[in-house]
Design a protein around this motif. Structure first.
Motif, PDB file in Angstrom:
ATOM      1  N   MET A   1      11.223  22.050  72.160  1.00 47.01           N
ATOM      2  CA  MET A   1      11.853  23.325  72.495  1.00 47.01           C
ATOM      3  C   MET A   1      11.306  24.449  71.613  1.00 47.01           C
ATOM      4  N   ARG A   2      11.189  24.193  70.321  1.00 44.40           N
ATOM      5  CA  ARG A   2      10.623  25.211  69.433  1.00 44.40           C
ATOM      6  C   ARG A   2       9.181  25.510  69.826  1.00 44.40           C
ATOM      7  N   LEU A   3       8.432  24.470  70.107  1.00 42.88           N
ATOM      8  CA  LEU A   3       7.030  24.635  70.459  1.00 42.88           C
ATOM      9  C   LEU A   3       6.873  25.511  71.700  1.00 42.88           C
ATOM     10  N   ALA A   4       7.759  25.337  72.674  1.00 46.01           N
ATOM     11  CA  ALA A   4       7.650  26.091  73.917  1.00 46.01           C
ATOM     12  C   ALA A   4       8.105  27.535  73.769  1.00 46.01           C
ATOM     13  N   LEU A   5       9.179  27.789  73.009  1.00 51.26           N
ATOM     14  CA  LEU A   5       9.814  29.108  73.031  1.00 51.26           C
ATOM     15  C   LEU A   5       9.586  29.957  71.788  1.00 51.26           C
ATOM     16  N   HIS A   6       9.062  29.381  70.720  1.00 52.18           N
ATOM     17  CA  HIS A   6       8.829  30.162  69.504  1.00 52.18           C
ATOM     18  C   HIS A   6       7.713  31.181  69.743  1.00 52.18           C
ATOM     19  N   PRO A   7       7.859  32.396  69.210  1.00 53.99           N
ATOM     20  CA  PRO A   7       6.821  33.422  69.417  1.00 53.99           C
ATOM     21  C   PRO A   7       5.472  33.058  68.810  1.00 53.99           C
ATOM     22  N   GLU A   8       5.424  32.081  67.903  1.00 49.99           N
ATOM     23  CA  GLU A   8       4.155  31.612  67.372  1.00 49.99           C
ATOM     24  C   GLU A   8       3.739  30.285  68.006  1.00 49.99           C
ATOM     25  N   GLY A   9       4.474  29.897  69.034  1.00 51.03           N
ATOM     26  CA  GLY A   9       4.154  28.674  69.757  1.00 51.03           C
ATOM     27  C   GLY A   9       3.478  28.996  71.085  1.00 51.03           C
TER      28      GLY A   9
ATOM     29  N   ARG B   1      11.929  30.008  80.214  1.00 49.36           N
ATOM     30  CA  ARG B   1      12.906  30.007  79.131  1.00 49.36           C
ATOM     31  C   ARG B   1      14.301  29.740  79.691  1.00 49.36           C
ATOM     32  N   GLY B   2      14.656  30.397  80.787  1.00 45.13           N
ATOM     33  CA  GLY B   2      15.956  30.161  81.402  1.00 45.13           C
ATOM     34  C   GLY B   2      16.138  28.717  81.820  1.00 45.13           C
ATOM     35  N   HIS B   3      15.083  28.115  82.366  1.00 48.24           N
ATOM     36  CA  HIS B   3      15.134  26.707  82.765  1.00 48.24           C
ATOM     37  C   HIS B   3      15.377  25.813  81.560  1.00 48.24           C
ATOM     38  N   LEU B   4      14.669  26.052  80.455  1.00 42.66           N
ATOM     39  CA  LEU B   4      14.825  25.213  79.265  1.00 42.66           C
ATOM     40  C   LEU B   4      16.204  25.368  78.639  1.00 42.66           C
ATOM     41  N   LEU B   5      16.717  26.602  78.593  1.00 40.83           N
ATOM     42  CA  LEU B   5      18.050  26.810  78.022  1.00 40.83           C
ATOM     43  C   LEU B   5      19.130  26.154  78.880  1.00 40.83           C
TER      44      LEU B   5
ATOM     45  N   HIS C   1      26.419  15.352  75.871  1.00 41.02           N
ATOM     46  CA  HIS C   1      26.484  14.643  74.600  1.00 41.02           C
ATOM     47  C   HIS C   1      27.453  15.265  73.590  1.00 41.02           C
ATOM     48  N   ARG C   2      27.832  16.538  73.780  1.00 47.06           N
ATOM     49  CA  ARG C   2      28.722  17.227  72.837  1.00 47.06           C
ATOM     50  C   ARG C   2      28.191  17.089  71.417  1.00 47.06           C
ATOM     51  N   SER C   3      26.915  17.423  71.235  1.00 49.84           N
ATOM     52  CA  SER C   3      26.220  17.235  69.964  1.00 49.84           C
ATOM     53  C   SER C   3      26.116  18.539  69.192  1.00 49.84           C
ATOM     54  N   ALA C   4      26.614  18.544  67.945  1.00 49.83           N
ATOM     55  CA  ALA C   4      26.504  19.738  67.103  1.00 49.83           C
ATOM     56  C   ALA C   4      25.048  20.072  66.779  1.00 49.83           C
ATOM     57  N   PRO C   5      24.191  19.085  66.438  1.00 52.69           N
ATOM     58  CA  PRO C   5      22.780  19.417  66.186  1.00 52.69           C
ATOM     59  C   PRO C   5      22.084  19.998  67.409  1.00 52.69           C
ATOM     60  N   LEU C   6      22.436  19.499  68.599  1.00 54.70           N
ATOM     61  CA  LEU C   6      21.834  20.030  69.818  1.00 54.70           C
ATOM     62  C   LEU C   6      22.297  21.467  70.058  1.00 54.70           C
ATOM     63  N   ARG C   7      23.557  21.736  69.770  1.00 59.75           N
ATOM     64  CA  ARG C   7      24.082  23.104  69.878  1.00 59.75           C
ATOM     65  C   ARG C   7      23.371  24.035  68.898  1.00 59.75           C
ATOM     66  N   ALA C   8      23.103  23.553  67.685  1.00 61.65           N
ATOM     67  CA  ALA C   8      22.386  24.363  66.698  1.00 61.65           C
ATOM     68  C   ALA C   8      20.970  24.661  67.166  1.00 61.65           C
ATOM     69  N   LEU C   9      20.314  23.682  67.782  1.00 61.01           N
ATOM     70  CA  LEU C   9      18.966  23.907  68.310  1.00 61.01           C
ATOM     71  C   LEU C   9      19.003  24.954  69.423  1.00 61.01           C
ATOM     72  N   TYR C  10      20.009  24.850  70.298  1.00 61.44           N
ATOM     73  CA  TYR C  10      20.142  25.832  71.381  1.00 61.44           C
ATOM     74  C   TYR C  10      20.290  27.245  70.816  1.00 61.44           C
ATOM     75  N   GLU C  11      21.171  27.403  69.832  1.00 55.41           N
ATOM     76  CA  GLU C  11      21.401  28.732  69.267  1.00 55.41           C
ATOM     77  C   GLU C  11      20.144  29.272  68.593  1.00 55.41           C
ATOM     78  N   GLU C  12      19.369  28.380  67.986  1.00 55.00           N
ATOM     79  CA  GLU C  12      18.130  28.816  67.339  1.00 55.00           C
ATOM     80  C   GLU C  12      17.118  29.324  68.362  1.00 55.00           C
ATOM     81  N   VAL C  13      16.818  28.511  69.376  1.00 53.18           N
ATOM     82  CA  VAL C  13      15.754  28.890  70.304  1.00 53.18           C
ATOM     83  C   VAL C  13      16.201  30.014  71.239  1.00 53.18           C
ATOM     84  N   ALA C  14      17.511  30.085  71.532  1.00 50.65           N
ATOM     85  CA  ALA C  14      18.002  31.175  72.380  1.00 50.65           C
ATOM     86  C   ALA C  14      17.881  32.519  71.678  1.00 50.65           C
ATOM     87  N   ALA C  15      17.818  32.501  70.336  1.00 53.26           N
ATOM     88  CA  ALA C  15      17.711  33.747  69.569  1.00 53.26           C
ATOM     89  C   ALA C  15      16.272  34.220  69.397  1.00 53.26           C
TER      90      ALA C  15
END
Length: 271
Positions: free
Chosen positions: A147-155, A167-171, A181-195
């Motif tokens: 996810m970072r690799l696809a959406l990061h501005p340096e990726g 981006r909309g599809h990945l989010l 999964h109700r996963s806190a780490p997955l939620r943190a990843l979402y908030e990171e890449v969505a920003a």
């Protein structure tokens, strides 16, 4: 992703009720699926009745509870976890690792990779490595995250010609996984890449020679590579009836050429 230490103290009833409500299934419907009664389901959810180990697993299956969370339900009910979580480096998973390598290697020259529950890449073929050539080295350091690799501005993001749609599809994909999964780490990843910053418009113009319009049958990933635009359709596969948490959370993503020009280019350039 680990089970929260308060899971066992919370009790299995509230956890089962939460999964049932999340799946939008009534007590009666769940009872019919699990060959039980709505009265018994109600008693389990309120703590008036302790379900058997078999019943916990049966309810979890009919609620499509992920394997990791089934272990959490068993612990909350006072039973031992049923499903092991084996490291991919463990010799016991040697045949799995070898099979994965053969699978994605056989898919070349088209790109393919395998990710875990947090979208960390555990295996990738030469088709993928060719696409990520030139991105920031920091993003390629382990653990490499898809996810970072696809959406990061340096990726890859600056090279994705339909970034806003992709981006909309990945989010949306991340949101579905979070709901499952109700996963806190997955939620943190979402908030990171969505920003990550996103342009107001997709890049204008199309590098490479123009061709005939292609009637895409699914949203394509359209990415600039080597001075031309390549188009791919993504497919994701998981393992059927896994008996191990690690295996249950693996996903194989393959990128199928969406037009003849992409297929020809890859066949000629990736060898």
């Amino acid at each position: 992703m680990t089970t929260h230490p308060s899971t066992a103290r919370q009790g299995v009833g509230p956890l089962l009720r939460a999964w049932r409500e999340q799946r939008r299934v009534s007590q009666l419907e769940l009872a019919l699926r699990a060959d039980s009664s709505a009265r018994h389901i109600s008693f389990v959810e309120t703590g008036r009745s302790r379900p058997s180990e078999e019943m916990v697993l049966r309810l979890a299956e009919h609620l499509d509870v992920p394997v990791r969370e089934r272990n959490a339900l068993l612990l909350a009910a006072g039973y031992a976890p049923r499903y092991p979580e084996t490291s991919l480096d463990d010799p016991a998973l040697g045949p799995l690792r070898e099979g994965i390598e053969r699978l994605i290697g056989g898919y070349e020259p088209y790109p393919a990779l395998v990710v875990d529950a947090l979208y960390d890449v555990v295996a990738a073929n030469r088709g993928i490595m060719a696409l990520v050539h030139g991105v920031s080295q920091a993003l390629l350091e382990p653990p490499l995250n898809a996810m970072r690799l696809a959406l990061h501005p340096e990726g890859l993001a600056p090279r994705i010609r339909n970034l806003r749609a992709w981006r909309g599809h990945l989010l949306e994909q991340l949101e579905r996984q979070i709901a499952l999964h109700r996963s806190a780490p997955l939620r943190a990843l979402y908030e990171e890449v969505a920003a990550y910053p996103v342009p107001d418009e997709d890049p204008a113009g199309e590098p490479g020679e123009p061709g005939e319009p292609v009637p895409y049958f699914a949203l394509p990933l359209r990415i600039e590579h080597g001075g031309r635009t390549l188009s791919f359709i993504s497919s994701i596969s998981t393992f059927n009836t896994p008996m191990d948490v690690t295996v249950a959370e693996l996903a194989v993503e393959t990128l199928l050429p969406a037009d003849p020009a992409t297929a020809k280019y890859l066949q000629e350039s990736v060898s």
